[in-house]
Scaffold this motif. Structure first.
Motif, mmCIF file in Angstrom:
data_model
loop_
_atom_site.group_PDB
_atom_site.id
_atom_site.type_symbol
_atom_site.label_atom_id
_atom_site.label_comp_id
_atom_site.label_asym_id
_atom_site.label_seq_id
_atom_site.Cartn_x
_atom_site.Cartn_y
_atom_site.Cartn_z
ATOM 1 N N ALA A 197 86.310 16.436 16.991
ATOM 2 C CA ALA A 197 86.651 17.412 15.954
ATOM 3 C C ALA A 197 85.793 17.171 14.733
ATOM 4 O O ALA A 197 85.548 16.023 14.339
ATOM 5 C CB ALA A 197 88.127 17.304 15.596
ATOM 6 N N ASN A 200 87.504 21.885 10.697
ATOM 7 C CA ASN A 200 88.266 22.935 11.371
ATOM 8 C C ASN A 200 87.641 23.356 12.692
ATOM 9 O O ASN A 200 88.181 24.233 13.377
ATOM 10 C CB ASN A 200 88.377 24.167 10.464
ATOM 11 C CG ASN A 200 89.175 23.873 9.205
ATOM 12 O OD1 ASN A 200 90.103 23.048 9.225
ATOM 13 N ND2 ASN A 200 88.823 24.520 8.105
ATOM 14 N N ALA A 201 86.500 22.783 13.034
ATOM 15 C CA ALA A 201 85.820 23.128 14.279
ATOM 16 C C ALA A 201 85.974 22.006 15.290
ATOM 17 O O ALA A 201 86.025 20.823 14.935
ATOM 18 C CB ALA A 201 84.341 23.404 14.022
ATOM 19 N N THR A 231 81.384 24.551 21.492
ATOM 20 C CA THR A 231 82.013 24.521 20.173
ATOM 21 C C THR A 231 82.859 25.763 19.963
ATOM 22 O O THR A 231 82.623 26.820 20.560
ATOM 23 C CB THR A 231 80.946 24.444 19.069
ATOM 24 O OG1 THR A 231 80.084 25.579 19.160
ATOM 25 C CG2 THR A 231 80.126 23.167 19.183
ATOM 26 N N GLY A 232 83.843 25.619 19.082
ATOM 27 C CA GLY A 232 84.732 26.731 18.756
ATOM 28 C C GLY A 232 85.965 26.228 18.043
ATOM 29 O O GLY A 232 86.049 25.063 17.627
ATOM 30 N N SER A 233 86.952 27.079 17.917
ATOM 31 C CA SER A 233 88.207 26.655 17.291
ATOM 32 C C SER A 233 88.928 25.685 18.219
ATOM 33 O O SER A 233 88.824 25.793 19.455
ATOM 34 C CB SER A 233 89.097 27.869 17.006
ATOM 35 O OG SER A 233 89.479 28.503 18.218
ATOM 36 N N PRO A 234 89.674 24.722 17.672
ATOM 37 C CA PRO A 234 90.349 23.739 18.534
ATOM 38 C C PRO A 234 91.263 24.387 19.566
ATOM 39 O O PRO A 234 91.328 23.933 20.723
ATOM 40 C CB PRO A 234 91.142 22.893 17.526
ATOM 41 C CG PRO A 234 90.403 23.043 16.232
ATOM 42 C CD PRO A 234 89.860 24.426 16.239
ATOM 43 N N GLU A 235 91.981 25.452 19.187
ATOM 44 C CA GLU A 235 92.907 26.095 20.123
ATOM 45 C C GLU A 235 92.167 26.741 21.277
ATOM 46 O O GLU A 235 92.578 26.639 22.444
ATOM 47 C CB GLU A 235 93.755 27.143 19.395
ATOM 48 C CG GLU A 235 94.672 26.586 18.315
ATOM 49 C CD GLU A 235 93.925 26.283 17.019
ATOM 50 O OE1 GLU A 235 92.734 26.694 16.906
ATOM 51 O OE2 GLU A 235 94.521 25.633 16.129
ATOM 52 N N LEU A 236 91.067 27.428 20.982
ATOM 53 C CA LEU A 236 90.319 28.128 22.026
ATOM 54 C C LEU A 236 89.606 27.155 22.950
ATOM 55 O O LEU A 236 89.574 27.359 24.172
ATOM 56 C CB LEU A 236 89.319 29.092 21.388
ATOM 57 C CG LEU A 236 88.574 30.024 22.347
ATOM 58 C CD1 LEU A 236 89.539 30.834 23.187
ATOM 59 C CD2 LEU A 236 87.620 30.921 21.574
ATOM 60 N N CYS A 254 83.131 30.824 22.492
ATOM 61 C CA CYS A 254 82.801 29.406 22.323
ATOM 62 C C CYS A 254 81.389 29.154 22.825
ATOM 63 O O CYS A 254 81.169 29.072 24.046
ATOM 64 C CB CYS A 254 83.791 28.523 23.091
ATOM 65 S SG CYS A 254 85.423 28.425 22.354
#
Length: 297
Positions: A197, A200-201, A231-236, A254
């Motif tokens: 992490a 926020n990414a 890479t992307g948002s943690p949820e996705l 992503c």
């Protein structure tokens, strides 16, 4: 006084042409100036003789000349100033005036240049000063599509603790490839991945080794290695790696990029693959990963 005096005309020997000024001082019509130059008259008489002869004949020449009306668009009257000779500004030719205006505008733009560089940060100036060989042109790499590969991960995976978290190891259960150099199947191999992490990414670092088998009658075996990040948002990122939740997730949100190298001992493919490098654009959804490989040339 028509003779040259270096005390009065110190610019006589400074490399500038003094013919126009001499014509003004001696009341010499300008149409005669070209004739004198073309006849090499200046090299046959002294300066004083030239002025005296021209002054004496100026009256006859002017009376013999027909009276013509001066073109108002052009100005032949020269003004001697401290900046050498200039055409009177109020009678410039309209074409030259536009040229002069453009020149003034270009000078203004050049003056603005140093201001932009002065506004650069100290770090940027230091970086520019240390930039190696700034005038050297280096060829730009080109990307050409070469092949596509699809692999399927085993549903069972193993997690291993490392100093900065956990790494997950998965093997391949199936796969195929096809492209310009050939086609075949992915017979075995596997990949390790680690979730990291950055604020926020989130990112998943992936390293994989694939054993490829070509579809030739006598197959060739190729070792294909990939390394990169998704890479992307943690949820996705988490949802795409889960076989259940990945059905509702869009893998194109992503970015997944890898660097690819290949190696083989088979002479049919060694010259094509062993020195090559590829960039892969990938999609990962659930247990399936698809690579589009672009060869760097």
């Amino acid at each position: 006084m028509c003779g040259w005096d270096n005390r009065i005309y110190p610019f006589r020997n400074n490399g500038l042409s003094y013919f126009p000024l001499l014509a003004i001082l001696c009341n010499w019509p300008f149409y005669k100036l070209a004739d004198a130059i073309s006849m090499d008259f200046w090299h046959t008489s002294s300066d004083d003789e030239i002025c005296q002869s021209k002054v004496a004949g100026s009256a006859q020449s002017s009376s013999a000349m027909p009276d013509t009306t001066e073109d108002p668009e052009w100005d032949t009257a020269l003004v001697v100033t401290d900046e050498w000779m200039k055409v009177a500004s109020e009678r410039r030719h309209s074409g030259w005036e536009s040229v002069e205006r453009k020149w003034i505008e270009s000078q203004a733009l050049q003056k603005k240049g140093p201001k932009a560089s002065s506004e650069m940060t100290k770090e940027a100036n230091e970086a520019m000063a240390r930039f190696p060989y700034p005038h050297m042109a280096i060829p730009t790499p080109q990307l050409d599509f070469d092949f596509r590969m699809r692999v399927v991960l085993n549903s069972q995976s193993a997690s291993v603790a490392v100093s900065d978290g956990f790494k997950k190891w998965s093997t391949f259960s199936d796969g195929t490839f096809a492209g310009q150099f050939g086609c075949g199947s992915v017979v075995n191999g596997g990949q390790e991945s680690q979730d990291v992490a950055y604020g926020n990414a989130a990112a998943t670092q992936v390293e994989a080794t694939h054993r490829l088998q070509t579809a030739d009658k006598v197959p060739a075996y190729i070792e294909c290695k990939t390394r990169g990040n998704m890479t992307g948002s943690p949820e996705l990122v988490k949802a795409l790696q889960d076989p259940e939740t990945s059905k509702d997730a869009n893998p194109r949100l992503c970015p997944f990029r890898v660097f690819i190298t290949m190696k083989t001992s088979d002479e049919r493919y060694a010259s094509k693959l062993n020195t090559g490098m590829w960039i892969g654009s990938c999609l990962w959804r659930g247990l399936e990963v698809v690579y589009d490989a672009y060869r760097i040339s």
